[in-house]
Design a protein around this motif. Sequence first.
Motif, PDB file in Angstrom:
ATOM      1  N   GLN A 255       4.158   2.344  -4.847  1.00  0.00           N
ATOM      2  CA  GLN A 255       3.759   1.606  -6.038  1.00  0.00           C
ATOM      3  C   GLN A 255       2.976   0.342  -5.667  1.00  0.00           C
ATOM      4  N   ASP A 256       3.469  -0.389  -4.665  1.00  0.00           N
ATOM      5  CA  ASP A 256       2.779  -1.620  -4.238  1.00  0.00           C
ATOM      6  C   ASP A 256       1.393  -1.316  -3.689  1.00  0.00           C
ATOM      7  N   VAL A 257       1.275  -0.257  -2.885  1.00  0.00           N
ATOM      8  CA  VAL A 257      -0.028   0.101  -2.316  1.00  0.00           C
ATOM      9  C   VAL A 257      -1.004   0.514  -3.413  1.00  0.00           C
ATOM     10  N   GLU A 258      -0.518   1.228  -4.431  1.00  0.00           N
ATOM     11  CA  GLU A 258      -1.396   1.630  -5.536  1.00  0.00           C
ATOM     12  C   GLU A 258      -1.908   0.410  -6.301  1.00  0.00           C
TER      13      GLU A 258
ATOM     14  N   PHE B  75       6.777   0.913   8.287  1.00  0.00           N
ATOM     15  CA  PHE B  75       7.851   1.394   7.407  1.00  0.00           C
ATOM     16  C   PHE B  75       8.959   1.961   8.279  1.00  0.00           C
ATOM     17  N   TYR B  76      10.098   1.285   8.276  1.00  0.00           N
ATOM     18  CA  TYR B  76      11.240   1.696   9.087  1.00  0.00           C
ATOM     19  C   TYR B  76      10.874   1.871  10.562  1.00  0.00           C
ATOM     20  N   GLY B  77      10.057   0.943  11.067  1.00  0.00           N
ATOM     21  CA  GLY B  77       9.720   0.956  12.485  1.00  0.00           C
ATOM     22  C   GLY B  77       8.563   1.850  12.861  1.00  0.00           C
ATOM     23  N   SER B  78       7.948   2.521  11.888  1.00  0.00           N
ATOM     24  CA  SER B  78       6.795   3.392  12.166  1.00  0.00           C
ATOM     25  C   SER B  78       5.558   2.849  11.457  1.00  0.00           C
ATOM     26  N   ASP B  79       4.419   2.861  12.161  1.00  0.00           N
ATOM     27  CA  ASP B  79       3.161   2.442  11.554  1.00  0.00           C
ATOM     28  C   ASP B  79       2.589   3.595  10.741  1.00  0.00           C
ATOM     29  N   ILE B  80       2.541   3.398   9.426  1.00  0.00           N
ATOM     30  CA  ILE B  80       2.037   4.421   8.515  1.00  0.00           C
ATOM     31  C   ILE B  80       0.653   4.002   8.035  1.00  0.00           C
ATOM     32  N   TYR B  81      -0.362   4.814   8.285  1.00  0.00           N
ATOM     33  CA  TYR B  81      -1.702   4.485   7.823  1.00  0.00           C
ATOM     34  C   TYR B  81      -1.759   4.498   6.298  1.00  0.00           C
ATOM     35  N   LEU B  82      -2.584   3.624   5.732  1.00  0.00           N
ATOM     36  CA  LEU B  82      -2.708   3.532   4.279  1.00  0.00           C
ATOM     37  C   LEU B  82      -3.112   4.867   3.668  1.00  0.00           C
TER      38      LEU B  82
ATOM     39  N   TRP C 236      -2.263  -2.542  -5.004  1.00  0.00           N
ATOM     40  CA  TRP C 236      -3.237  -3.173  -4.115  1.00  0.00           C
ATOM     41  C   TRP C 236      -4.571  -2.436  -4.170  1.00  0.00           C
ATOM     42  N   ARG C 237      -4.554  -1.102  -4.207  1.00  0.00           N
ATOM     43  CA  ARG C 237      -5.806  -0.325  -4.254  1.00  0.00           C
ATOM     44  C   ARG C 237      -6.605  -0.648  -5.522  1.00  0.00           C
ATOM     45  N   LYS C 238      -5.904  -0.794  -6.648  1.00  0.00           N
ATOM     46  CA  LYS C 238      -6.600  -1.129  -7.898  1.00  0.00           C
ATOM     47  C   LYS C 238      -7.282  -2.481  -7.765  1.00  0.00           C
ATOM     48  N   TRP C 239      -6.565  -3.451  -7.171  1.00  0.00           N
ATOM     49  CA  TRP C 239      -7.179  -4.767  -6.976  1.00  0.00           C
ATOM     50  C   TRP C 239      -8.330  -4.681  -5.991  1.00  0.00           C
ATOM     51  N   TYR C 240      -8.134  -3.980  -4.888  1.00  0.00           N
ATOM     52  CA  TYR C 240      -9.146  -3.903  -3.846  1.00  0.00           C
ATOM     53  C   TYR C 240     -10.439  -3.294  -4.374  1.00  0.00           C
TER      54      TYR C 240
END
Length: 331
Positions: free
Chosen positions: A276-279, A232-239, A281-285
């Motif tokens: 929102q996208d990660v949430e 995200f904007y050049g930084s690796d953000i852990y889930l 994905w979490r529901k699907w996962y």
Amino acid sequence: MSDPLDRVIIECCLNDGRVNPAQNIEMPRTRTVPTTRPPLTGRISEVAPLQEGEFTQVYRGTLRIPGFKPIDVVIKTDAYAAVARPKAFKREIDAYERQLRSFQGESIPKCYGLYQLEDDDEVTSFLILKFSGLPLDFNVEYPEDLKAEIINKLTTLHHAGFRHGDLEDYNIVVDDGRVMFIDLEDVEPHDCQLKYAIIPDDLVPTSAEFGCKEIYHIVYMLDVWQKQFINFYGSDIYLSEIKPGGAEHLIWRVRLRLQTESEIAQAYAEAEKLIQDVEEWRKWYNTITDEERKFTFISESASASEPEDSGSGSSATDSSSDSEPGNTTLM
């Protein structure tokens, strides 16, 4: 099973791909599978450099055989290498003509033979293959259907009891969406221990959990799995850091890259969309069960059998016609 060439004449001086008809080279074919068919003579012309390396050089040209349409081919040679590698070329032709012969035209290119020229105790090798495309680049994002074809063809090869041995992006070529594996000198028998289903956007398993290093490497490099972090904007953000209501935290993580109020506002909107996208994905996962991620590997489900006597002329892969010589291989 049609086998069109017992010898070939290279109508060129391969240095820089400049055609030189005065330097024809006539070479007998090095065989691993015997044939009773009469020999044909093919001529390769219009040769141009395709790739040059320390140990091999690759050229592209046109193969013409009387009675057949011209064929777009690749010539892999050690003619200008610092060290000749005749044994490596013999291992590769063994893979094309014997071990993986049934895969020709499907997951490996058609091969028109290995030709070795002996002169003053030096051996120069020429491997003739049907042109099957240009190499992948793991830094490029490819369509999902192309990724699926690569993985499916690789797992089929492993099911048959073989591994490539040196599978990187430069040894996977694509032409019009069709995938082929090349550079087969390190092919060897393989008892695949794959035990983890490949699910797009699943979290990356460990290599030990997955069970097969070669397939794991390709799936990982193709970005099929969801990494433990997102850029995200050049930084690796852990889930684990991406949580509902956490847009302020994401902005704080990349604060040094934001200079103006408008940039901050834009980043904030993108942070909320990312959350929102990660949430979603979490529901699907969370719907994937442990059983769905694992399966029993059945090595008997596919096998690459050695071909019948190529002189018999009867085979499921015999496709000889006036348009192109039948079952043979590429690079």
